[in-house]
Design a protein around this motif. Sequence first.
Motif, short mmCIF file in Angstrom:
data_model
loop_
_atom_site.label_atom_id
_atom_site.label_comp_id
_atom_site.label_asym_id
_atom_site.label_seq_id
_atom_site.Cartn_x
_atom_site.Cartn_y
_atom_site.Cartn_z
N GLN A 66 14.44 47.11 39.79
CA GLN A 66 14.02 46.04 40.97
C GLN A 66 13.15 46.23 41.93
N ASN A 67 13.03 45.59 42.34
CA ASN A 67 11.81 45.82 44.03
C ASN A 67 12.77 45.08 44.55
N PHE A 68 12.99 43.67 44.65
CA PHE A 68 13.95 42.53 45.54
C PHE A 68 14.92 42.28 44.53
N ILE A 69 15.78 42.27 45.25
CA ILE A 69 17.07 41.52 45.19
C ILE A 69 17.93 40.72 45.37
N GLU A 70 18.24 39.34 45.11
CA GLU A 70 18.42 38.14 45.18
C GLU A 70 20.16 37.62 44.65
N TYR A 71 21.58 37.70 44.82
CA TYR A 71 22.18 37.46 44.44
C TYR A 71 23.17 36.56 45.19
N SER A 72 23.98 36.00 44.63
CA SER A 72 25.88 35.52 45.86
C SER A 72 27.05 36.84 45.33
N GLU A 73 27.58 37.72 46.03
CA GLU A 73 28.10 37.98 45.70
C GLU A 73 29.79 37.18 45.53
N LEU A 74 29.56 36.10 46.53
CA LEU A 74 30.68 34.66 45.57
C LEU A 74 30.59 34.66 44.19
N GLY A 75 29.26 34.30 44.54
CA GLY A 75 29.07 33.89 43.07
C GLY A 75 29.32 34.80 41.69
N ILE A 76 28.63 35.88 41.98
CA ILE A 76 29.65 37.25 41.02
C ILE A 76 31.24 37.11 40.72
N ASN A 77 31.90 37.43 42.13
CA ASN A 77 33.20 37.41 42.41
C ASN A 77 34.04 35.93 41.03
N TYR A 78 33.26 35.05 41.59
CA TYR A 78 33.93 33.51 40.60
C TYR A 78 33.68 34.01 38.85
N LEU A 79 32.28 34.09 38.97
CA LEU A 79 31.87 34.89 37.15
C LEU A 79 33.06 35.45 36.96
N LYS A 80 33.68 36.83 37.17
CA LYS A 80 34.48 37.92 36.85
C LYS A 80 35.82 37.21 37.21
N GLN A 81 36.33 36.04 38.04
CA GLN A 81 37.78 35.65 38.06
C GLN A 81 37.83 34.51 36.84
N ILE A 82 37.02 33.85 36.71
CA ILE A 82 37.21 33.17 35.78
C ILE A 82 36.22 33.54 34.06
N SER A 83 35.68 35.02 34.12
CA SER A 83 36.10 35.43 32.92
C SER A 83 37.35 36.15 32.63
N LYS A 84 38.03 36.71 33.83
CA LYS A 84 39.23 36.95 33.82
C LYS A 84 40.23 36.01 32.68
N ILE A 85 40.08 35.06 33.67
CA ILE A 85 41.28 33.95 32.94
C ILE A 85 40.85 33.15 31.16
N LYS A 125 39.65 34.93 29.43
CA LYS A 125 39.68 35.83 27.85
C LYS A 125 41.27 36.31 27.66
N ALA A 126 41.96 35.95 29.30
CA ALA A 126 43.82 35.62 28.85
C ALA A 126 44.53 34.82 27.92
N ARG A 127 43.29 33.53 28.44
CA ARG A 127 44.30 32.53 28.18
C ARG A 127 43.56 31.51 27.38
N SER A 128 42.11 32.07 26.96
CA SER A 128 41.75 31.17 26.24
C SER A 128 40.62 30.00 27.20
N GLY A 129 40.00 29.84 26.41
CA GLY A 129 39.03 28.94 27.00
C GLY A 129 37.67 28.96 27.30
N GLY A 130 36.70 28.55 28.23
CA GLY A 130 35.65 28.77 28.64
C GLY A 130 35.03 27.87 29.37
N ILE A 131 33.38 28.29 30.19
CA ILE A 131 33.13 27.39 31.40
C ILE A 131 31.55 27.52 31.06
N LEU A 132 31.87 26.03 31.38
CA LEU A 132 29.97 25.56 31.09
C LEU A 132 29.64 25.10 32.33
N ILE A 133 28.20 25.80 32.30
CA ILE A 133 27.31 26.11 33.68
C ILE A 133 25.97 25.18 33.80
N ILE A 134 25.98 24.22 34.85
CA ILE A 134 25.10 23.25 34.84
C ILE A 134 24.61 23.84 35.88
#
Length: 347
Positions: A197-216, A218-227
Motif C-alpha cells: 500500500q501507498n495509502f492506508i485507511e482503517y478503523s482501529e475500533l472496527g478492527i477491534n470489534y471484528l476481533k472481539q466478535i470473532s472470538k465470541i 468461535k467460543a460459543r457458535s454464531g455469526g455476524i451479518l454485516i451490511i
Amino acid sequence: MKTDKIVSLPLDKFISNSMYNKNSGYYMKKNPFGKKGDFITAPNVSRLFSEMIAIWIVSFWKSIGSPKEFNLIELGAGNAAMMKILIESFKKFPSFFKSCRLVIHEISPTLKNIQKKKLSNSNINWINDLKKIKKIPSIFVANEFFDALAIKQFQKKGGLWFEKFVSLNKEKTFFSEEKINMKNYERKIDFRISKNQNFIEYSELGINYLKQISKIIKARSGGILIIDYGYTEDKMKNTLQALYKHEYSDVLAKIGSSDITHNINFRLFEKIIKKLGGLKHSLTTQKEFLTKMGINERAEIIAKNQNFLKKADIYYRLKRLTDEKQMGKLFKVMLIKNQNNNFNLGF
Ligand SMILES: C[S@@+](CC[C@H](N)C(=O)[O-])C[C@H]1O[C@@H](n2cnc3c(N)ncnc32)[C@H](O)[C@@H]1O
C-alpha cells in the motif's frame, strides 16, 4: 474552541469527537435519519429489507442447531426501524422467538431513547460493552454500523509514512500530517496493513470489534451479518466523506452537524478474518443477497390488492434497495461464521 496555538488531533480522534462527544457530537444530539435528517438507511427505505434479514436470521439460527437460548445482537440500531420489523417477523416463528434474547449495542443516548420508545413493548437488553453479553450462541447483525466508526489515514511519501491529523488555530480548521513509525500501529492491530500500500485507511475500533466478535463466535457458535457500503479491491482508497442534508459536504465545514463516514474495505475484513483463523466468510452485493432471499416475490405479495399509488411506492422502494445504480451494488453483505458451518443462504 479556537485558540492562538495550533491544536492537532489524529483523524480518528477528530472524527469520534465530532460524532460522539457527549455534548456536541453529531450522534449525541440529533436524529440523522429520514427526509429531515442527513441520510436514509435501508430499513428506513422499506420494511422488505428487514423482513429479508429476519428470515435470514431464523434460517441461520437453524444452521447452528436451533439453540434453545441465544443472543441476537444488533450493533448500532439507529432509529430502531430494523429491530421493530425483525420482532414483528419473528413472532411468526414462535420456537425461534422463545429462544431469542434481544440485545442492542448503541452508543448514542438520543438514539437509545428513540429505540426504547419505539420498542417499548419488547423485551430488549441495551448494552454498552460487548463483554456484557451472555455467554451463549450469538448472532450479530450490523447494518451501516462499521461505516460510522472513526478511521485513521496514512500516506507514504519517499519511503516514509505520514498520519493524517486535523489541526485548528484561531482562524481555521485544516488537515495536517505527522511522520510516524508504521510498525507501532501494525503492532497495535497485529496486522501488516502497509503491505503493498501507498495509502492506508482503517478503523482501529472496527478492527477491534471484528476481533472481539470473532472470538465470541468461535467460543460459543454464531455469526455476524454485516451490511454496509464498501469496496473489495486490494489497494486502499481515501473514502472519507461527510453528509449534510443528503448532500456531500466538506468534512471540516460543519463539525458536529454533518455525518462523517467512510466506505468499508471488505478485502481488509477478509484478510483479518483469515489471519484470526477458525472462521469462514461469504461476501456478496445487497442486490444479490436480497434477490436470493426472495425480496421480489415478497414485494409482489404485499403489492397485490393495493391501489396503484401504493404499488408504485412499494416498487420504487424495492428498486432503491436493489438497483445497481442505487444501493444494490455499492452495498455489500458479509457473513462471518464458524469454519464448520456450511450455511450459505443469500450468498
Ligand atoms: C449509520 S447509523 C445506522 C443505524 C441503523 N443500523 C440503520 O441501518 O438505520 C450508525 C449507528 O451506529 C451507532 N454507533 C456508532 N458507533 C457506535 C459504537 N461505537 N457503539 C455502539 N453504537 C455505535 C450510531 O449511534 C447509530 O445508531
